[in-house]
Design an enzyme around this catalytic site. Structure first.
Site, PDB file in Angstrom:
ATOM      1  N   CYS A  45     -15.991  -5.857  14.991  1.00 21.50           N
ATOM      2  CA  CYS A  45     -16.834  -5.952  13.757  1.00 21.50           C
ATOM      3  C   CYS A  45     -17.047  -7.527  13.917  1.00 21.50           C
ATOM      4  CB  CYS A  45     -15.741  -6.456  12.495  1.00 21.50           C
ATOM      5  SG  CYS A  45     -16.607  -7.062  10.904  1.00 21.50           S
TER       6      CYS A  45
ATOM      7  N   CYS B  53     -12.735   0.105  15.212  1.00 23.14           N
ATOM      8  CA  CYS B  53     -13.800  -0.116  14.287  1.00 23.14           C
ATOM      9  C   CYS B  53     -13.216  -1.632  13.584  1.00 23.14           C
ATOM     10  CB  CYS B  53     -13.973   0.713  13.072  1.00 23.14           C
ATOM     11  SG  CYS B  53     -12.304   1.070  12.123  1.00 23.14           S
TER      12      CYS B  53
ATOM     13  N   ASP C 221      -7.663   0.438  16.497  1.00 20.88           N
ATOM     14  CA  ASP C 221      -8.397  -0.751  15.947  1.00 20.88           C
ATOM     15  C   ASP C 221      -9.729  -0.931  16.252  1.00 20.88           C
ATOM     16  OD1 ASP C 221      -5.679  -1.901  14.817  1.00 20.88           O
ATOM     17  OD2 ASP C 221      -5.221  -2.592  16.838  1.00 20.88           O
TER      18      ASP C 221
ATOM     19  N   CYS D 187     -19.022  -0.737  14.130  1.00 25.56           N
ATOM     20  CA  CYS D 187     -17.735  -0.022  13.607  1.00 25.56           C
ATOM     21  C   CYS D 187     -18.174   1.602  13.719  1.00 25.56           C
ATOM     22  CB  CYS D 187     -17.372  -0.544  12.399  1.00 25.56           C
ATOM     23  SG  CYS D 187     -18.439  -0.080  10.807  1.00 25.56           S
TER      24      CYS D 187
ATOM     25  N   LYS E  15       1.051  16.026  12.083  1.00 26.50           N
ATOM     26  CA  LYS E  15       2.560  16.382  12.350  1.00 26.50           C
ATOM     27  C   LYS E  15       2.433  17.130  13.286  1.00 26.50           C
ATOM     28  CE  LYS E  15       4.761  15.303   7.977  1.00 26.50           C
ATOM     29  NZ  LYS E  15       5.259  15.902   6.653  1.00 26.50           N
TER      30      LYS E  15
ATOM     31  N   ASP F 287       0.693  -1.211   0.013  1.00 27.99           N
ATOM     32  CA  ASP F 287       0.056  -0.014  -0.041  1.00 27.99           C
ATOM     33  C   ASP F 287       0.577   1.263   0.017  1.00 27.99           C
ATOM     34  OD1 ASP F 287      -1.117  -0.016   3.473  1.00 27.99           O
ATOM     35  OD2 ASP F 287       0.929   0.129   2.721  1.00 27.99           O
TER      36      ASP F 287
END
EC number: 1.17.99.6
Length: 379
Positions: free
Chosen positions: A250, A246, A244, A196, A225, A136
């Site tokens: 689940c 959301c 973490d 979520c 920043k 990614d």
């Protein structure tokens, strides 16, 4: 699709599993999709925040063939990183730092890229077809491709959900010039569930399937920043790198499993950490602790800022010394966060320090912290 395309697709999926991936599916890379328009809308609304690279690479991101016109097929791979414990449990231990599951050991990009390259070499050697691999950091939208390939669907939190692995899949893509028979797209299985959306501390989802990154704790702790907006700091809790919530809430995680990848198990040196201890890290100590970790890329300054916000949220007055020790830090960003943390942990000591230091602070942002933190809290 021809028998040759079916055979190639079957071989590509097999090679992906042989390379060590948990799952693999295929999508057409050259077919139209709506994801590009959604991304344009996201950027136009400014919801990408300070992530200027999203705007700069927008035209290459809107479609896989915008970056590589010859691409016909996408082999989308997933690598399971399911945690052993529910990440939400750690939020209750407010004196301890919470680092997102994906960042508790080695940087997954390294492992994913190594396996993708091995996969691409094997596929090219067998077929002669051109290939390119992506994890990614490249301008390619993996999640829409994963949805189209049948690997999962993009849930209401915009992340991928898998019926087999829940929320815990790292994604990678091999684009190729070869014609591969595509798998059927996955359908959306969120139904009426909005767990979520409801759990998000900062209400970062304006609507289902929409994210405003400027409010997301992952964005605030990693990409942002400067000082975090004061009204958002209390909502960050003890999260010091990523969030973490959301993902962890689940219901599809009931089908998830604990990852077998040792590289994704919590690193021993990152267990048992305390907020007070992390406040003491200098640059060398920060780099040593987070060697080969994704945390390292935000640098010591931003990291200690996050730790100090968490310290201020701990409600533990006995940790005021840790905050006070950073009032003279060489970083203005850290000093400002220390001011805020001390004001919440020990107001009396904060007022004494403010009086003693009046006029001595040279940075305007830190001066503002002293002034605003001494004001009565808003409604």
């Amino acid at each position: 699709m021809t028998a040759a395309a079916e055979s190639l697709a079957s071989r590509a999926r097999a090679l992906a599993l042989e390379a060590g991936f948990s799952t693999a599916r295929i999508a057409r890379a050259d077919a139209p999709w709506a994801a590009g328009a959604h991304l344009r809308d996201f950027v136009a609304a400014g919801r990408h925040g300070a992530m200027g690279w999203m705007e700069e690479t927008l035209e290459r991101r809107v479609h896989p063939t915008a970056m590589w016109p010859q691409a016909k097929s996408a082999l989308v791979v997933g690598l399971d990183y399911g945690p052993e414990h529910d990440p939400l449990e750690a939020l209750q231990r407010t004196r301890e730092p919470v680092i997102s599951v994906y960042a508790q050991n080695r940087d997954y990009h390294d492992l994913m890229k190594k396996r993708l390259k091995a996969l691409a070499r094997a596929f090219h050697a067998e077929t002669g077809a051109g290939v390119k691999v992506f994890v990614d950091t490249a301008p390619l939208m993996e999640k829409p491709l994963a949805h189209r390939s049948g690997l999962g669907w993009q849930g209401k939190h915009t992340n991928l959900v898998s019926r087999e692995f829940g929320s815990w899949l790292f994604l990678g893509v091999m684009l190729t010039e070869a014609d591969l028979a595509p798998d059927a797209p996955e359908t959306d299985h969120c139904g009426s569930c909005r767990a979520c959306l409801d759990i998000c501390p900062t209400n970062a989802f304006p609507a289902p399937y929409q994210l405003d990154a400027r409010l997301c704790i992952s964005y605030l702790t990693i990409e942002h920043k400067g000082p975090v907006a004061r009204h958002l700091r209390p909502l960050m809790g003890n999260r010091i790198y990523g969030c973490d919530d959301c993902l962890a809430v689940c219901p599809w995680n009931k089908f998830a499993r604990v990852s077998a990848e040792m590289a994704f198990q919590p690193r021993e040196s990152l267990t048992g950490l305390t907020l007070a201890g992390l406040c003491e890290l200098d640059d060398a100590g920060f780099r040593a602790l987070f060697t080969a970790s994704p945390v390292k890329r935000i640098g010591r300054e931003r990291f200690v800022r996050n730790v100090l916000y968490a310290l201020g949220n701990s409600g533990a007055g006995d940790l005021a010394d840790a905050a006070a020790a950073r009032l003279d830090d060489e970083s203005a960003l850290v000093r400002g966060a220390a001011v805020w943390a001390l004001s919440r942990l020990d107001p009396g000591r904060f007022e004494a320090e403010r009086a003693a230091r009046q006029g001595a602070e040279g940075d305007p942002d830190v001066r503002e912290e002293w002034a605003l933190s001494s004001a009565p809290p808003g409604p």
